[in-house]
Design a protein around this motif. Structure first.
Motif, PDB file in Angstrom:
ATOM      1  N   SER A  72      36.033  63.894  35.400  1.00  0.00           N
ATOM      2  CA  SER A  72      35.550  62.369  35.208  1.00  0.00           C
ATOM      3  C   SER A  72      34.586  61.302  34.783  1.00  0.00           C
ATOM      4  N   ALA A 124      40.528  64.933  39.880  1.00  0.00           N
ATOM      5  CA  ALA A 124      39.554  64.740  39.923  1.00  0.00           C
ATOM      6  C   ALA A 124      39.361  62.914  39.551  1.00  0.00           C
ATOM      7  N   PRO A 125      40.605  62.832  38.650  1.00  0.00           N
ATOM      8  CA  PRO A 125      40.672  61.394  37.671  1.00  0.00           C
ATOM      9  C   PRO A 125      41.881  60.710  38.426  1.00  0.00           C
ATOM     10  N   GLY A 128      40.526  60.102  42.356  1.00  0.00           N
ATOM     11  CA  GLY A 128      39.942  58.854  42.522  1.00  0.00           C
ATOM     12  C   GLY A 128      40.844  57.749  42.142  1.00  0.00           C
ATOM     13  N   VAL A 350      35.129  57.843  41.428  1.00  0.00           N
ATOM     14  CA  VAL A 350      35.250  59.108  40.029  1.00  0.00           C
ATOM     15  C   VAL A 350      34.654  60.536  40.012  1.00  0.00           C
ATOM     16  N   GLN A 351      33.174  59.469  39.720  1.00  0.00           N
ATOM     17  CA  GLN A 351      31.786  60.560  39.644  1.00  0.00           C
ATOM     18  C   GLN A 351      31.998  61.042  40.484  1.00  0.00           C
ATOM     19  N   GLY A 354      34.540  64.047  41.357  1.00  0.00           N
ATOM     20  CA  GLY A 354      34.000  65.345  40.242  1.00  0.00           C
ATOM     21  C   GLY A 354      33.202  66.216  40.427  1.00  0.00           C
TER      22      GLY A 354
END
Length: 447
Positions: A72, A124-125, A128, A350-351, A354
């Protein structure tokens, strides 16, 4: 300079991004779920027990999820596209390296560390990015992306068994290395999207890039604590559903059919739950709590299925229990990620994704070895599924601390609600509704 759009496009190229997320999910969790079919071959070739072979998937899950904040952070700094493409290459190399393993340690390093690191850079990316492209239809789009897990399991479970029968586990891992390399073109489809609320500049410090400040938000802290407990049991069927079916007396293809039944339930539930959640009839935290509890009950049902199958049977009771588990687990999956934009805002999604994956890794690291240990001690997987189902129920109980997870004590005046991109589920302070000259002003209260 291209102006930022007023909000997520809610369609257009977003559907291509959702399709890429579908493939990413299938080539990560779908592959990992089906990999349990090779565990008996690993145990026989290296002369190890179920607990030791379970560490292969446990390490892959733990590395993938514990390192997700790194994916992320890199995505926040350089964008999702190059990060996912690099992750695809690492995942493929992990499978190719493992095909030449001469000890279980090589599998730990290849599938657990190298492939797990690659998966950490893609999931995750990609997920997101799907969330950023949608607002009104976000749960449906994320649910569609997450059906890649079930669809991949549905196809890979019988295909992997066929590969194992014809090429052995080494040949099967080589071919899986070629398949997982397709994560790289999937990453190329993740076109960057600038939105209002995004930071003006990338975070400069590593801690800021990881998004650790989100833990100061009570709702996010409750979510991650509950998710860590759910993770202990949620991934057990990924690793031990097929061996559990084999222990119940089913043959290799019967066990693959059980995995496929769970995958079919998973696929249907993710789409249906996505459509239902987007209607707004039930708050997302409440749906998350209900679906999490049903997932725990599904695990208990899988563990309590009576013995009585044989190599030529279809394993009807276990097939039904696996399908019920797939329905509940599939409903849970899109909700855990779609509630994030409404808790932390779209700029932090996104963060937050993660960090949630990192907390899931704590359970992912503990669950499969605990399940394998209980199997070695008791002779079957009954205690494993019962124990891990209890962890899922405990995590679902903690979700009750989320805003709107419980119904209101009495009807309350509906305050102005900011858009989901601003974090609409953050607790709203209680305020007195005063009218000039009205002695009967009331306090707006909810549970």
């Amino acid at each position: 300079m291209t102006p930022k759009p007023t909000g997520p496009p809610d369609g257009g190229w977003g559907w291509v991004v959702a399709a890429a997320g579908f493939a990413v999910n299938g080539l990560s969790y779908g592959v990992l779920r089906s990999l349990g079919l090779a565990f008996p071959d690993f145990a026989e070739y290296f002369d190890r027990n179920a607990q030791e072979t379970a560490w292969v998937s446990a390490l892959a899950l733990a590395v993938q999820q514990a390192a997700s904040p790194v994916g992320s952070a890199l995505s926040t700094r350089w964008g999702a596209r190059p990060v996912v493409m690099v992750g695809g290459v690492l995942t493929s190399l992990g499978f190719v390296f493992s095909a030449f393993a001469h000890s279980l340690l090589h599998l730990y390093l290849g599938l657990g560390v190298l492939a797990g690191s690659g998966w950490a850079l893609v999931f995750a990316p990609a997920l997101g990015t799907v969330s950023r492209y949608f607002s009104r239809r976000r749960v449906l789009a994320v649910g569609l992306a997450l059906t890649g897990n079930g669809a991949s399991s549905l196809l890979l479970a019988p295909a992997l068994q066929l590969l194992l029968d014809n090429f052995g586990w080494r040949g099967a891992l080589l071919l899986l290395g070629a398949v997982t390399l397709h994560l790289t073109p999937c990453g190329a489809l993740l076109r960057p999207l600038a939105l209002p609320g995004d930071p003006l500049a990338p975070p400069r410090s590593p801690l800021a890039a990881l998004g650790l400040g989100l833990f100061r938000r009570r709702a996010f802290l409750v979510l991650t604590l509950g998710t860590a407990l759910v993770g202990v049991g949620y991934f057990i069927p990924y690793v031990h559903l097929a061996p559990h079916a084999l222990d119940r007396g089913l043959g290799g293809y019967g066990a693959a059919l059980v995995v496929a039944a769970a995958a079919m339930g998973d696929i249907g539930a993710r789409l249906l739950c996505g459509w239902l959640a987007d209607q707004g009839w039930v708050p997302l935290p409440r749906l998350l709590t209900i679906c999490g509890a049903l997932t725990g009950l599904g695990l208990l049902a899988v563990g309590l299925v009576p013995v009585g199958g044989n190599e030529d049977s279809w394993g009807g009771p276990l097939l039904a229990a696996a399908g019920a588990y797939g329905l509940s687990a599939g409903s849970y999956a899109p909700l855990i990620f779609c509630v994030l934009p409404e808790l932390v805002g779209i700029g932090n999604v996104v963060q937050a994704t993660g960090l949630v994956m990192m907390l899931l890794s704590l359970g992912g690291l503990l669950g499969p070895p605990l399940s394998g240990f209980l199997r070695d001690e008791t002779g079957d997987f009954t205690a494993s599924f019962l124990t891990c189902g209890s962890f899922v129920l405990s995590g679902s109980f903690i979700y009750l601390g989320l805003p709107k997870a419980l119904p209101s004590c009495r009807p309350a005046s509906r305050p102005g609600t900011p858009p989901p991109e601003m974090g609409e589920l953050l607790p709203v302070p209680q305020v007195a509704l005063l009218s000039p000259g009205d002695p009967h002003s009331t306090l707006d209260t909810t549970c």
